[in-house]
Design a protein around this motif. Structure first.
Motif, short mmCIF file in Angstrom:
data_model
loop_
_atom_site.label_atom_id
_atom_site.label_comp_id
_atom_site.label_asym_id
_atom_site.label_seq_id
_atom_site.Cartn_x
_atom_site.Cartn_y
_atom_site.Cartn_z
N CYS A 104 7.32 -3.48 -8.19
CA CYS A 104 6.92 -3.76 -6.80
C CYS A 104 5.42 -3.52 -6.61
CB CYS A 104 7.68 -2.87 -5.82
SG CYS A 104 9.42 -3.25 -5.61
N SER A 105 4.94 -2.39 -7.08
CA SER A 105 3.55 -1.99 -6.86
C SER A 105 2.57 -2.96 -7.50
CB SER A 105 3.33 -0.58 -7.42
OG SER A 105 4.27 0.33 -6.89
N VAL A 106 2.78 -3.26 -8.77
CA VAL A 106 1.84 -4.13 -9.49
C VAL A 106 1.98 -5.58 -9.03
CG1 VAL A 106 1.12 -4.94 -11.77
CG2 VAL A 106 1.69 -2.52 -11.43
N THR A 107 3.18 -5.99 -8.64
CA THR A 107 3.38 -7.35 -8.12
C THR A 107 2.58 -7.56 -6.84
OG1 THR A 107 5.55 -7.62 -9.13
CG2 THR A 107 5.10 -8.95 -7.17
N ILE A 108 2.60 -6.58 -5.94
CA ILE A 108 1.85 -6.69 -4.69
C ILE A 108 0.37 -6.83 -4.99
CG2 ILE A 108 1.12 -5.41 -2.63
CD1 ILE A 108 4.03 -4.17 -2.69
N ALA A 109 -0.16 -5.96 -5.83
CA ALA A 109 -1.59 -6.00 -6.15
C ALA A 109 -1.97 -7.31 -6.84
CB ALA A 109 -1.95 -4.81 -7.04
N SER A 110 -1.14 -7.74 -7.78
CA SER A 110 -1.44 -8.97 -8.53
C SER A 110 -1.46 -10.18 -7.62
CB SER A 110 -0.42 -9.17 -9.65
OG SER A 110 -0.49 -8.11 -10.57
N ARG A 111 -0.52 -10.24 -6.69
CA ARG A 111 -0.48 -11.39 -5.78
C ARG A 111 -1.71 -11.42 -4.88
NH1 ARG A 111 4.30 -13.80 -2.38
NH2 ARG A 111 3.21 -15.59 -1.55
N LEU A 112 -2.15 -10.25 -4.44
CA LEU A 112 -3.36 -10.20 -3.60
C LEU A 112 -4.60 -10.60 -4.39
CD1 LEU A 112 -2.60 -7.01 -1.52
CD2 LEU A 112 -2.87 -9.34 -0.63
N VAL A 113 -4.70 -10.15 -5.63
CA VAL A 113 -5.84 -10.53 -6.47
C VAL A 113 -5.85 -12.04 -6.69
CG1 VAL A 113 -6.78 -10.37 -8.81
CG2 VAL A 113 -6.15 -8.29 -7.57
N GLU A 114 -4.68 -12.60 -6.94
CA GLU A 114 -4.59 -14.05 -7.15
C GLU A 114 -5.01 -14.83 -5.90
OE1 GLU A 114 -0.93 -17.13 -7.63
OE2 GLU A 114 -0.91 -15.41 -8.99
N LEU A 115 -4.60 -14.35 -4.73
CA LEU A 115 -4.90 -15.02 -3.47
C LEU A 115 -6.37 -14.87 -3.06
CD1 LEU A 115 -3.76 -16.40 -0.78
CD2 LEU A 115 -3.67 -14.06 0.10
N LEU A 116 -6.90 -13.68 -3.21
CA LEU A 116 -8.20 -13.36 -2.62
C LEU A 116 -9.38 -13.39 -3.59
CD1 LEU A 116 -7.08 -10.25 -0.53
CD2 LEU A 116 -7.30 -12.62 0.26
N ASP A 117 -9.13 -13.21 -4.88
CA ASP A 117 -10.21 -13.06 -5.85
C ASP A 117 -11.23 -12.04 -5.34
OD1 ASP A 117 -11.77 -13.44 -8.15
OD2 ASP A 117 -12.96 -15.00 -7.16
N PRO A 118 -10.77 -10.81 -5.02
CA PRO A 118 -11.69 -9.82 -4.47
C PRO A 118 -12.64 -9.30 -5.54
CG PRO A 118 -9.60 -8.79 -4.94
CD PRO A 118 -9.43 -10.26 -5.22
N GLU A 119 -13.72 -8.69 -5.09
CA GLU A 119 -14.63 -8.05 -6.04
C GLU A 119 -13.90 -6.90 -6.74
OE1 GLU A 119 -18.79 -5.59 -5.84
OE2 GLU A 119 -18.48 -7.20 -4.38
N TRP A 120 -13.05 -6.20 -6.00
CA TRP A 120 -12.31 -5.06 -6.54
C TRP A 120 -11.10 -4.82 -5.64
CZ3 TRP A 120 -11.57 -0.31 -3.99
CH2 TRP A 120 -11.05 0.72 -4.77
N LEU A 121 -9.99 -4.40 -6.23
CA LEU A 121 -8.78 -4.08 -5.47
C LEU A 121 -8.05 -2.95 -6.19
CD1 LEU A 121 -6.27 -6.30 -3.69
CD2 LEU A 121 -5.39 -4.73 -5.42
N ARG A 122 -7.49 -2.04 -5.41
CA ARG A 122 -6.62 -1.00 -5.97
C ARG A 122 -5.42 -0.83 -5.06
NH1 ARG A 122 -9.69 4.74 -4.76
NH2 ARG A 122 -9.48 4.63 -2.49
#
Length: 162
Positions: A104-122
């Motif tokens: 659950c935890s890594v899926t949430i983060a991965s989906r946000l990174v894919e959507l946003l292409d942020p400079e950094w996310l944790r």
């Protein structure tokens, strides 16, 4: 019944949003949930956006029993920010979803990174005990920049009684 307080002019980049300002059904699964983004309002400026979900729930994939977590997501936008209603609906879509805490935890983060292409996310996912053992899951996309104030998440570890 008409809205007595109609919305003002649209913010730039919000015309294509499908959920904000509309009654939206709860998605049945994270795969079905629609995460939406809008242009970052301050391009070229570096700042941290934090979302805290202290009542996150999912299901154990083996027993079907509910699991609960306090989730904190921090990110530095590049060109996009996540639309908060869509994030809330996405997180809520895990209520009937069976997956281990780590998934659950890594899926949430991965989906946000894919959507946003942020400079950094944790993500810090502080799971409440199951079988007497709390599980905390931490993930970040890359090394955090040193020239941006990134506050500590400060979620205390589970202590139980005492």
């Amino acid at each position: 019944m008409s809205n007595p307080h109609p919305p003002g002019p649209s913010a730039p980049g919000t015309d294509a949003l499908s959920q904000l300002g509309r009654q939206t059904a709860q998605p049945h699964s994270p795969e079905e949930a629609i995460l939406e983004r809008v242009p970052a309002p301050h391009p070229g400026k570096r700042y941290v956006v934090r979302f805290t979900a202290p009542e996150f729930t999912s299901l154990c994939p083996v027993t079907g029993q509910p699991d609960f977590a306090h989730i904190v997501i921090d990110y530095i936008p590049r060109g996009w920010i996540v639309e908060s209603k869509s994030l809330k609906l996405y997180l809520t879509s895990f209520r009937n979803h069976g997956a281990f805490h780590e998934d659950c935890s890594v899926t949430i983060a991965s989906r946000l990174v894919e959507l946003l292409d942020p400079e950094w996310l944790r993500i810090g996912a502080y799971w409440y005990p199951r079988g007497g053992i709390p599980i905390d899951v931490f993930w970040q996309s890359n090394t955090p920049p040193t020239d941006v104030w990134i506050p500590a998440q400060e979620v205390p570890g589970y202590r139980g009684r005492g």
